[in-house]
Structure formats: structure tokens, C-alpha cells
Write a protein that holds these residues in place. Structure first.
Motif, PDB file in Angstrom:
ATOM      1  N   ARG A  17      37.003  45.320  46.472  1.00  0.00           N
ATOM      2  CA  ARG A  17      36.070  44.254  46.141  1.00  0.00           C
ATOM      3  C   ARG A  17      36.751  43.253  45.229  1.00  0.00           C
ATOM      4  O   ARG A  17      37.577  43.615  44.400  1.00  0.00           O
ATOM      5  CB  ARG A  17      34.831  44.800  45.423  1.00  0.00           C
ATOM      6  CG  ARG A  17      33.884  45.589  46.299  1.00  0.00           C
ATOM      7  CD  ARG A  17      32.666  46.114  45.533  1.00  0.00           C
ATOM      8  NE  ARG A  17      33.050  47.110  44.527  1.00  0.00           N
ATOM      9  CZ  ARG A  17      33.037  46.889  43.211  1.00  0.00           C
ATOM     10  NH1 ARG A  17      32.661  45.740  42.708  1.00  0.00           N
ATOM     11  NH2 ARG A  17      33.419  47.838  42.369  1.00  0.00           N
ATOM     12  N   THR A  34      36.387  41.055  42.086  1.00  0.00           N
ATOM     13  CA  THR A  34      35.537  41.057  40.902  1.00  0.00           C
ATOM     14  C   THR A  34      35.521  39.704  40.195  1.00  0.00           C
ATOM     15  O   THR A  34      34.611  39.421  39.433  1.00  0.00           O
ATOM     16  CB  THR A  34      35.976  42.156  39.923  1.00  0.00           C
ATOM     17  OG1 THR A  34      37.349  41.957  39.571  1.00  0.00           O
ATOM     18  CG2 THR A  34      35.813  43.540  40.551  1.00  0.00           C
ATOM     19  N   SER A  35      36.538  38.883  40.427  1.00  0.00           N
ATOM     20  CA  SER A  35      36.580  37.546  39.843  1.00  0.00           C
ATOM     21  C   SER A  35      37.422  36.650  40.730  1.00  0.00           C
ATOM     22  O   SER A  35      38.524  37.055  41.097  1.00  0.00           O
ATOM     23  CB  SER A  35      37.184  37.610  38.442  1.00  0.00           C
ATOM     24  OG  SER A  35      37.308  36.316  37.896  1.00  0.00           O
ATOM     25  N   SER A  59      33.338  35.449  40.717  1.00  0.00           N
ATOM     26  CA  SER A  59      32.091  36.038  41.197  1.00  0.00           C
ATOM     27  C   SER A  59      30.990  34.991  41.130  1.00  0.00           C
ATOM     28  O   SER A  59      31.197  33.894  40.622  1.00  0.00           O
ATOM     29  CB  SER A  59      31.738  37.251  40.334  1.00  0.00           C
ATOM     30  OG  SER A  59      31.584  36.860  38.989  1.00  0.00           O
ATOM     31  N   SER A 111      40.810  38.670  40.461  1.00  0.00           N
ATOM     32  CA  SER A 111      40.957  40.108  40.212  1.00  0.00           C
ATOM     33  C   SER A 111      40.158  40.891  41.245  1.00  0.00           C
ATOM     34  O   SER A 111      39.203  40.383  41.826  1.00  0.00           O
ATOM     35  CB  SER A 111      40.522  40.460  38.788  1.00  0.00           C
ATOM     36  OG  SER A 111      39.193  40.077  38.560  1.00  0.00           O
ATOM     37  N   TRP A 112      40.588  42.143  41.458  1.00  0.00           N
ATOM     38  CA  TRP A 112      39.975  42.982  42.475  1.00  0.00           C
ATOM     39  C   TRP A 112      40.033  44.444  42.035  1.00  0.00           C
ATOM     40  O   TRP A 112      40.725  44.798  41.089  1.00  0.00           O
ATOM     41  CB  TRP A 112      40.658  42.785  43.831  1.00  0.00           C
ATOM     42  CG  TRP A 112      42.128  43.059  43.808  1.00  0.00           C
ATOM     43  CD1 TRP A 112      42.755  44.253  44.035  1.00  0.00           C
ATOM     44  CD2 TRP A 112      43.181  42.118  43.520  1.00  0.00           C
ATOM     45  NE1 TRP A 112      44.117  44.117  43.902  1.00  0.00           N
ATOM     46  CE2 TRP A 112      44.404  42.813  43.595  1.00  0.00           C
ATOM     47  CE3 TRP A 112      43.203  40.758  43.200  1.00  0.00           C
ATOM     48  CZ2 TRP A 112      45.625  42.201  43.368  1.00  0.00           C
ATOM     49  CZ3 TRP A 112      44.429  40.147  42.974  1.00  0.00           C
ATOM     50  CH2 TRP A 112      45.617  40.868  43.061  1.00  0.00           C
ATOM     51  N   THR A 113      39.290  45.279  42.758  1.00  0.00           N
ATOM     52  CA  THR A 113      39.207  46.706  42.449  1.00  0.00           C
ATOM     53  C   THR A 113      40.376  47.431  43.104  1.00  0.00           C
ATOM     54  O   THR A 113      40.236  48.071  44.129  1.00  0.00           O
ATOM     55  CB  THR A 113      37.880  47.299  42.957  1.00  0.00           C
ATOM     56  OG1 THR A 113      37.787  47.016  44.366  1.00  0.00           O
ATOM     57  CG2 THR A 113      36.687  46.736  42.236  1.00  0.00           C
ATOM     58  N   CYS A 123      46.224  44.395  40.760  1.00  0.00           N
ATOM     59  CA  CYS A 123      44.836  44.347  40.274  1.00  0.00           C
ATOM     60  C   CYS A 123      44.333  42.943  39.931  1.00  0.00           C
ATOM     61  O   CYS A 123      43.139  42.715  39.882  1.00  0.00           O
ATOM     62  CB  CYS A 123      44.617  45.243  39.067  1.00  0.00           C
ATOM     63  SG  CYS A 123      45.052  46.965  39.365  1.00  0.00           S
ATOM     64  N   SER A 124      45.231  42.016  39.634  1.00  0.00           N
ATOM     65  CA  SER A 124      44.819  40.639  39.376  1.00  0.00           C
ATOM     66  C   SER A 124      46.011  39.724  39.628  1.00  0.00           C
ATOM     67  O   SER A 124      47.156  40.176  39.667  1.00  0.00           O
ATOM     68  CB  SER A 124      44.315  40.461  37.942  1.00  0.00           C
ATOM     69  OG  SER A 124      45.384  40.565  37.019  1.00  0.00           O
ATOM     70  N   SER A 130      35.026  37.227  48.292  1.00  0.00           N
ATOM     71  CA  SER A 130      34.310  36.998  47.034  1.00  0.00           C
ATOM     72  C   SER A 130      32.934  36.424  47.322  1.00  0.00           C
ATOM     73  O   SER A 130      32.645  35.980  48.434  1.00  0.00           O
ATOM     74  CB  SER A 130      35.095  36.018  46.160  1.00  0.00           C
ATOM     75  OG  SER A 130      35.057  34.716  46.717  1.00  0.00           O
ATOM     76  N   ASP A 131      32.111  36.440  46.286  1.00  0.00           N
ATOM     77  CA  ASP A 131      30.877  35.664  46.337  1.00  0.00           C
ATOM     78  C   ASP A 131      31.281  34.203  46.389  1.00  0.00           C
ATOM     79  O   ASP A 131      32.401  33.836  46.025  1.00  0.00           O
ATOM     80  CB  ASP A 131      30.052  35.890  45.063  1.00  0.00           C
ATOM     81  CG  ASP A 131      29.558  37.315  44.915  1.00  0.00           C
ATOM     82  OD1 ASP A 131      29.304  37.980  45.945  1.00  0.00           O
ATOM     83  OD2 ASP A 131      29.438  37.776  43.763  1.00  0.00           O
ATOM     84  N   THR A 154      34.665  34.869  29.545  1.00  0.00           N
ATOM     85  CA  THR A 154      35.147  36.102  30.162  1.00  0.00           C
ATOM     86  C   THR A 154      34.960  37.256  29.204  1.00  0.00           C
ATOM     87  O   THR A 154      34.991  37.089  27.997  1.00  0.00           O
ATOM     88  CB  THR A 154      36.645  36.008  30.512  1.00  0.00           C
ATOM     89  OG1 THR A 154      37.368  35.729  29.313  1.00  0.00           O
ATOM     90  CG2 THR A 154      36.912  34.932  31.534  1.00  0.00           C
TER      91      THR A 154
END
Length: 176
Positions: free
Chosen positions: A22, A24-25, A27, A41-43, A79-80, A113-114, A128
Motif C-alpha cells: 500500500r 501510505t504517502s 494519501s 512511502s509504502w508498506t 520503504c520510501s 495511492s488515493d 507530517t
């Protein structure tokens, strides 16, 4: 014996199905600033994918006529990623999405992403959360981390990543 093997196989499939990639940013409710360094960034720890292509899309073809690759191959374990000002040179507007897809087949989208907004150059970055739970805005020191925040979370994401890496290394050393 066959029942045990089947149960182990079923459990491994359940674990794979639970694995999730997913973004995460950015979002919903957050934004990027045009022609600026922005953080994606992501999971990474829940993802079954070793790498992916990072692309940008928009529902409004006058802002972005099609999906555009930003980074051809990104390693999941990072991760980012700080997306540079050259990579985020998009027109201000709404309806943008980040896509993480198969590097060999861009139609196979692993995560998206959203929708988020890109604000004009000179706009402030969204607040943040840092590793210590404090909120940082603008520039300055990020509470609870050993780095500084550039206002969009780049340093705090890297600091968290470093802490996880050190923790993982300590755990691996302990197991050996």
C-alpha cells in the motif's frame, strides 16, 4: 503426513494473500508541491514484490494525458523515496495518483495511492508525523528522530527506515 503438508501449504497461501503493498504517502488530504522534492512511502515490510515501477496518473487528461513513469525500477526494501523536483514537475491540480506496477508489464498495478493534489511551487508542505509522534511543518528539526524534516517527511521516513534496519540487523545477529 499429507494433511500436515496441505495445512502448511494452505497457511503459506493465507500468509501470501495477507501480504499487501500500500502507498501510505501521499494519501487523501495530503498534497505534493510542484517542482519540489516530495516524499513517497509504502508498506515495504508487507509486500510480496521485490521491485516495481513508480508512475503518476491523473483523471484529468488536460493535466496529464496518460500514465507517466517517474522511476523505472524502485526496490521495495527502500520503504520510501524522495521524488526530486525534476521528477515532480507536474502542473498544479487535483486528481493525481501514484501507481506502483510490474516493471515488465505496466498494466499490472500492484498498488495505487488515493487521489491527491499538487499545489503550486512555493506552497507549504502538509504537516507530517515523525517517528516520535510529533507533527512537523516547514523546515527544522523533526521531534523524535535524529534527522531533520524538510516539511514533507523525507528525513523522518529515512530515520524510521534506518532504525528498522538497525533493529533487523540486531535481530539477525541474535539469531546467528
Amino acid at each position: 503426513m499429507v494433511a500436515i503438508t496441505f495445512l502448511a501449504f494452505a497457511a503459506s497461501l493465507a500468509g501470501f494473500a495477507a501480504a499487501d503493498l500500500r502507498i501510505t504517502s501521499p494519501s487523501a488530504g495530503s498534497w505534493w508541491v510542484a517542482k519540489s522534492a516530495n516524499t513517497l512511502s509504502w508498506t515495504c515490510h508487507d509486500s510480496p514484490f521485490a521491485n516495481f515501477t513508480i508512475s503518476m496518473s491523473n483523471s484529468n487528461p488536460s493535466l496529464l494525458p496518460g500514465t507517466q513513469a517517474i522511476i523505472p525500477i524502485e526496490q521495495n526494501f527502500d520503504c520510501s523515496k524522495t521524488v526530486t523536483d525534476q521528477q515532480s514537475d507536474y502542473q498544479p491540480g487535483t486528481g493525481y495518483r501514484i501507481l506502483l506496477s510490474n516493471p515488465l508489464n505496466s498494466t499490472e498495478v500492484y498498488a495505487q495511492s488515493d487521489e491527491f493534489e499538487i499545489k503550486p511551487l512555493g506552497s507549504s508542505f502538509p504537516p507530517t508525523s515523525t517517528a516520535g509522534g510529533a507533527t512537523a511543518t516547514g523546515s527544522g528539526s523533526a521531534a523524535g528522530s535524529s534527522g531533520t524534516s524538510n516539511g514533507n517527511g523525507a528525513a523522518s521516513m529515512k530515520t524510521v527506515g534506518l532504525g528498522v534496519s538497525v533493529g533487523m540487523a540486531a535481530g539477525i545477529a541474535y539469531l546467528m
